[in-house]
Design a protein around this motif. Sequence first.
Motif, PDB file in Angstrom:
ATOM      1  N   GLY A  36      18.726  -0.947  12.233  1.00  0.00           N
ATOM      2  CA  GLY A  36      19.744  -0.205  11.495  1.00  0.00           C
ATOM      3  C   GLY A  36      19.696  -0.495  10.001  1.00  0.00           C
ATOM      4  N   ILE A  37      19.427  -1.745   9.641  1.00  0.00           N
ATOM      5  CA  ILE A  37      19.334  -2.101   8.217  1.00  0.00           C
ATOM      6  C   ILE A  37      18.166  -1.377   7.559  1.00  0.00           C
ATOM      7  CG2 ILE A  37      18.812  -3.986   6.624  1.00  0.00           C
ATOM      8  CD1 ILE A  37      20.433  -5.814   8.467  1.00  0.00           C
ATOM      9  N   LEU A  38      16.997  -1.360   8.217  1.00  0.00           N
ATOM     10  CA  LEU A  38      15.838  -0.656   7.655  1.00  0.00           C
ATOM     11  C   LEU A  38      16.109   0.844   7.540  1.00  0.00           C
ATOM     12  CD1 LEU A  38      12.708  -2.339   9.307  1.00  0.00           C
ATOM     13  CD2 LEU A  38      13.578  -2.621   6.988  1.00  0.00           C
ATOM     14  N   ALA A  39      16.740   1.424   8.552  1.00  0.00           N
ATOM     15  CA  ALA A  39      17.058   2.852   8.495  1.00  0.00           C
ATOM     16  C   ALA A  39      18.032   3.139   7.351  1.00  0.00           C
ATOM     17  CB  ALA A  39      17.644   3.307   9.828  1.00  0.00           C
ATOM     18  N   GLY A  40      19.024   2.268   7.186  1.00  0.00           N
ATOM     19  CA  GLY A  40      19.974   2.441   6.092  1.00  0.00           C
ATOM     20  C   GLY A  40      19.314   2.320   4.728  1.00  0.00           C
ATOM     21  N   MET A  41      18.402   1.351   4.581  1.00  0.00           N
ATOM     22  CA  MET A  41      17.675   1.207   3.324  1.00  0.00           C
ATOM     23  C   MET A  41      16.843   2.452   3.020  1.00  0.00           C
ATOM     24  SD  MET A  41      16.289  -2.736   3.319  1.00  0.00           S
ATOM     25  CE  MET A  41      17.405  -4.115   3.038  1.00  0.00           C
ATOM     26  N   THR A  42      16.208   2.995   4.056  1.00  0.00           N
ATOM     27  CA  THR A  42      15.385   4.195   3.859  1.00  0.00           C
ATOM     28  C   THR A  42      16.219   5.347   3.338  1.00  0.00           C
ATOM     29  OG1 THR A  42      13.930   3.500   5.676  1.00  0.00           O
ATOM     30  CG2 THR A  42      13.794   5.794   4.979  1.00  0.00           C
ATOM     31  N   LEU A  43      17.355   5.601   3.961  1.00  0.00           N
ATOM     32  CA  LEU A  43      18.231   6.690   3.520  1.00  0.00           C
ATOM     33  C   LEU A  43      18.774   6.426   2.123  1.00  0.00           C
ATOM     34  CD1 LEU A  43      20.218   7.331   6.836  1.00  0.00           C
ATOM     35  CD2 LEU A  43      18.317   8.667   5.901  1.00  0.00           C
ATOM     36  N   CYS A  95       7.099   0.292  13.295  1.00  0.00           N
ATOM     37  CA  CYS A  95       6.116   0.368  12.209  1.00  0.00           C
ATOM     38  C   CYS A  95       6.293   1.654  11.413  1.00  0.00           C
ATOM     39  CB  CYS A  95       4.696   0.294  12.770  1.00  0.00           C
ATOM     40  SG  CYS A  95       4.227  -1.327  13.414  1.00  0.00           S
ATOM     41  N   VAL A  96       6.542   2.762  12.112  1.00  0.00           N
ATOM     42  CA  VAL A  96       6.783   4.037  11.433  1.00  0.00           C
ATOM     43  C   VAL A  96       8.030   3.933  10.553  1.00  0.00           C
ATOM     44  CG1 VAL A  96       7.399   6.455  11.775  1.00  0.00           C
ATOM     45  CG2 VAL A  96       5.633   5.410  13.195  1.00  0.00           C
ATOM     46  N   LEU A  97       9.079   3.306  11.076  1.00  0.00           N
ATOM     47  CA  LEU A  97      10.312   3.150  10.307  1.00  0.00           C
ATOM     48  C   LEU A  97      10.057   2.329   9.049  1.00  0.00           C
ATOM     49  CD1 LEU A  97      13.346   3.382   9.877  1.00  0.00           C
ATOM     50  CD2 LEU A  97      13.653   1.420  11.420  1.00  0.00           C
ATOM     51  N   PHE A  98       9.308   1.238   9.167  1.00  0.00           N
ATOM     52  CA  PHE A  98       9.055   0.405   7.989  1.00  0.00           C
ATOM     53  C   PHE A  98       8.165   1.131   6.985  1.00  0.00           C
ATOM     54  CE2 PHE A  98       6.690  -2.997   5.740  1.00  0.00           C
ATOM     55  CZ  PHE A  98       7.769  -3.569   5.094  1.00  0.00           C
ATOM     56  N   VAL A  99       7.210   1.917   7.474  1.00  0.00           N
ATOM     57  CA  VAL A  99       6.380   2.723   6.568  1.00  0.00           C
ATOM     58  C   VAL A  99       7.259   3.697   5.789  1.00  0.00           C
ATOM     59  CG1 VAL A  99       4.639   4.542   6.484  1.00  0.00           C
ATOM     60  CG2 VAL A  99       4.232   2.499   7.845  1.00  0.00           C
ATOM     61  N   LEU A 100       8.210   4.322   6.461  1.00  0.00           N
ATOM     62  CA  LEU A 100       9.128   5.236   5.785  1.00  0.00           C
ATOM     63  C   LEU A 100       9.975   4.497   4.742  1.00  0.00           C
ATOM     64  CD1 LEU A 100      10.362   7.419   8.792  1.00  0.00           C
ATOM     65  CD2 LEU A 100       8.752   8.073   6.989  1.00  0.00           C
ATOM     66  N   THR A 101      10.419   3.293   5.091  1.00  0.00           N
ATOM     67  CA  THR A 101      11.176   2.496   4.134  1.00  0.00           C
ATOM     68  C   THR A 101      10.330   2.172   2.901  1.00  0.00           C
ATOM     69  OG1 THR A 101      12.365   1.463   5.985  1.00  0.00           O
ATOM     70  CG2 THR A 101      12.553   0.405   3.841  1.00  0.00           C
ATOM     71  N   SER A 102       9.075   1.780   3.119  1.00  0.00           N
ATOM     72  CA  SER A 102       8.180   1.443   2.009  1.00  0.00           C
ATOM     73  C   SER A 102       7.889   2.668   1.152  1.00  0.00           C
ATOM     74  CB  SER A 102       6.872   0.854   2.551  1.00  0.00           C
ATOM     75  OG  SER A 102       7.115  -0.271   3.366  1.00  0.00           O
ATOM     76  N   LEU A 103       7.661   3.810   1.795  1.00  0.00           N
ATOM     77  CA  LEU A 103       7.388   5.036   1.043  1.00  0.00           C
ATOM     78  C   LEU A 103       8.603   5.462   0.226  1.00  0.00           C
ATOM     79  CD1 LEU A 103       5.413   7.075   3.734  1.00  0.00           C
ATOM     80  CD2 LEU A 103       4.486   6.040   1.670  1.00  0.00           C
ATOM     81  N   SER A 104       9.780   5.326   0.803  1.00  0.00           N
ATOM     82  CA  SER A 104      10.986   5.684   0.054  1.00  0.00           C
ATOM     83  C   SER A 104      11.179   4.762  -1.143  1.00  0.00           C
ATOM     84  CB  SER A 104      12.215   5.632   0.970  1.00  0.00           C
ATOM     85  OG  SER A 104      12.463   4.303   1.426  1.00  0.00           O
ATOM     86  N   LEU A 105      10.790   3.498  -0.981  1.00  0.00           N
ATOM     87  CA  LEU A 105      10.845   2.569  -2.105  1.00  0.00           C
ATOM     88  C   LEU A 105       9.836   2.966  -3.186  1.00  0.00           C
ATOM     89  CD1 LEU A 105      12.225   0.037  -3.156  1.00  0.00           C
ATOM     90  CD2 LEU A 105      10.574  -1.339  -1.889  1.00  0.00           C
ATOM     91  N   GLY A 106       8.660   3.419  -2.764  1.00  0.00           N
ATOM     92  CA  GLY A 106       7.664   3.901  -3.720  1.00  0.00           C
ATOM     93  C   GLY A 106       8.147   5.134  -4.460  1.00  0.00           C
ATOM     94  N   ILE A 107       8.838   6.033  -3.760  1.00  0.00           N
ATOM     95  CA  ILE A 107       9.400   7.218  -4.407  1.00  0.00           C
ATOM     96  C   ILE A 107      10.427   6.813  -5.455  1.00  0.00           C
ATOM     97  CG2 ILE A 107      10.769   9.299  -4.022  1.00  0.00           C
ATOM     98  CD1 ILE A 107       9.523   9.455  -1.226  1.00  0.00           C
ATOM     99  N   LEU A 108      11.253   5.817  -5.111  1.00  0.00           N
ATOM    100  CA  LEU A 108      12.261   5.342  -6.062  1.00  0.00           C
ATOM    101  C   LEU A 108      11.602   4.780  -7.315  1.00  0.00           C
ATOM    102  CD1 LEU A 108      15.193   4.716  -6.758  1.00  0.00           C
ATOM    103  CD2 LEU A 108      14.980   2.582  -5.475  1.00  0.00           C
ATOM    104  N   ILE A 109      10.532   4.023  -7.128  1.00  0.00           N
ATOM    105  CA  ILE A 109       9.818   3.474  -8.286  1.00  0.00           C
ATOM    106  C   ILE A 109       9.270   4.597  -9.157  1.00  0.00           C
ATOM    107  CG2 ILE A 109       7.783   2.142  -8.985  1.00  0.00           C
ATOM    108  CD1 ILE A 109       8.228   0.383  -6.529  1.00  0.00           C
ATOM    109  N   VAL A 118       0.834  -1.207   0.000  1.00  0.00           N
ATOM    110  CA  VAL A 118       0.000   0.000   0.000  1.00  0.00           C
ATOM    111  C   VAL A 118       0.869   1.257   0.000  1.00  0.00           C
ATOM    112  CG1 VAL A 118      -1.650   1.339   1.341  1.00  0.00           C
ATOM    113  CG2 VAL A 118      -1.982  -1.113   1.061  1.00  0.00           C
ATOM    114  N   SER A 119       1.875   1.288   0.873  1.00  0.00           N
ATOM    115  CA  SER A 119       2.709   2.493   0.972  1.00  0.00           C
ATOM    116  C   SER A 119       3.501   2.723  -0.307  1.00  0.00           C
ATOM    117  CB  SER A 119       3.663   2.371   2.162  1.00  0.00           C
ATOM    118  OG  SER A 119       2.955   2.196   3.363  1.00  0.00           O
ATOM    119  N   ALA A 120       4.166   1.676  -0.799  1.00  0.00           N
ATOM    120  CA  ALA A 120       4.995   1.839  -1.996  1.00  0.00           C
ATOM    121  C   ALA A 120       4.140   2.119  -3.229  1.00  0.00           C
ATOM    122  CB  ALA A 120       5.848   0.582  -2.203  1.00  0.00           C
TER     123      ALA A 120
END
Length: 368
Positions: free
Chosen positions: A346-353, A259-273, A186-188
């Motif tokens: 840390g891995i999720l935060a790194g992926m988000t950045l 959950c907030v961190l993973f949502v940010l990771t998913s949204l950043s992946l959606g932005i990349l797409i 949903v987020s991505a």
Amino acid sequence: MHQFLVFVRKEFYHIFRDKRTLLILFGMPVVQIILFGFAITNEIREAKIAVLDQSHDYYSRRLTDKLVASGYLITDQYLQSNNQVETAFKAGEIKMVVVIPAKFGEDFFHQKKVTVQLLADAGDPNTATTLLNYATAIISSYQQELELQNNLPLTINTTVRMRYNPALKSVFLFVPGVMTLILLLVSAMMTSITITREKELGTMEILLVSPLPPAMIIIGKVMPYILLAFVNAVIILSMGVGIFGMPIKGSILLLLLECVLFVLTSLSLGILISTVTNTQQTAMMASMMGLLMPTVLLSGFIFPVESMPEPLQVLSNVMPAKWFIIILKDIMLKGAGLRDIWLQTGILAGMTLFFLGISIRNFKIRLN
């Protein structure tokens, strides 16, 4: 008829000249066959276990060697006391602990029977049951081997204890997995469609001439989805706890922050797409096909990653869903704190950045 054949030939030319169409026609089936062929299996190989050998005699060491020689299990740790069992499970690598009692060999031959305890991490009930079946069969084979060698009626009993999910409820496996899948897709998907819609309608140029920098434009576009996805996460957690009895043994605040961190990771992946697609339809297909199947197959949601070939195990490490599922299970079932899940966090935060950095860079290049 000649005109019809010329028309068909023209269509073939169009298809062969479009690399994206060729990729869908021939690339996707190959990828799907490889993934489904290697990833979908209930057989588990080289699962990591820990051994608490309180006897340290010849026969206990032979039993340990027998377990490892099967190829299904790998002795990753040798524990020194019962106090280390919980720590080993919370570390996340160990799927089962084999506890060999003191005076194993002496009791075995004097009393003709001995008991070995098997402790399994039942956060994934299917994997736990399979590993227990493997271990029980190997111990039984070892018992028969000793009976033939010594011509004595010897018995090795096994007592089984399921940790974190004694009732083996499959819902304890599926609630974290479904929650991860929904938040990711949903987020991505919604983020990628939102931004590509602006590009497709030609309104992105209007936004670019506004005083806001490109980074702020992207953040502003996805901010509503951050809040809505967080609400979605709270709803799923509430349903899992209230309807299915999913426990939350750890900190609720830590769980919500993850959950907030993973949502940010998913949204950043959606932005990349969105930065590599030009139409909403393409963005939707990339989000669905590029995220749905890999997430289901390679995240450990349904099929154990340990049973996959090594290249797929390595590939699974780049799936954000894998790390979030581990976080959810550790907090909800094991009561883990940040000290136990710092690596996954840390891995999720790194992926988000990483995703955001590439997205902002591509956004500037494509739209300036």
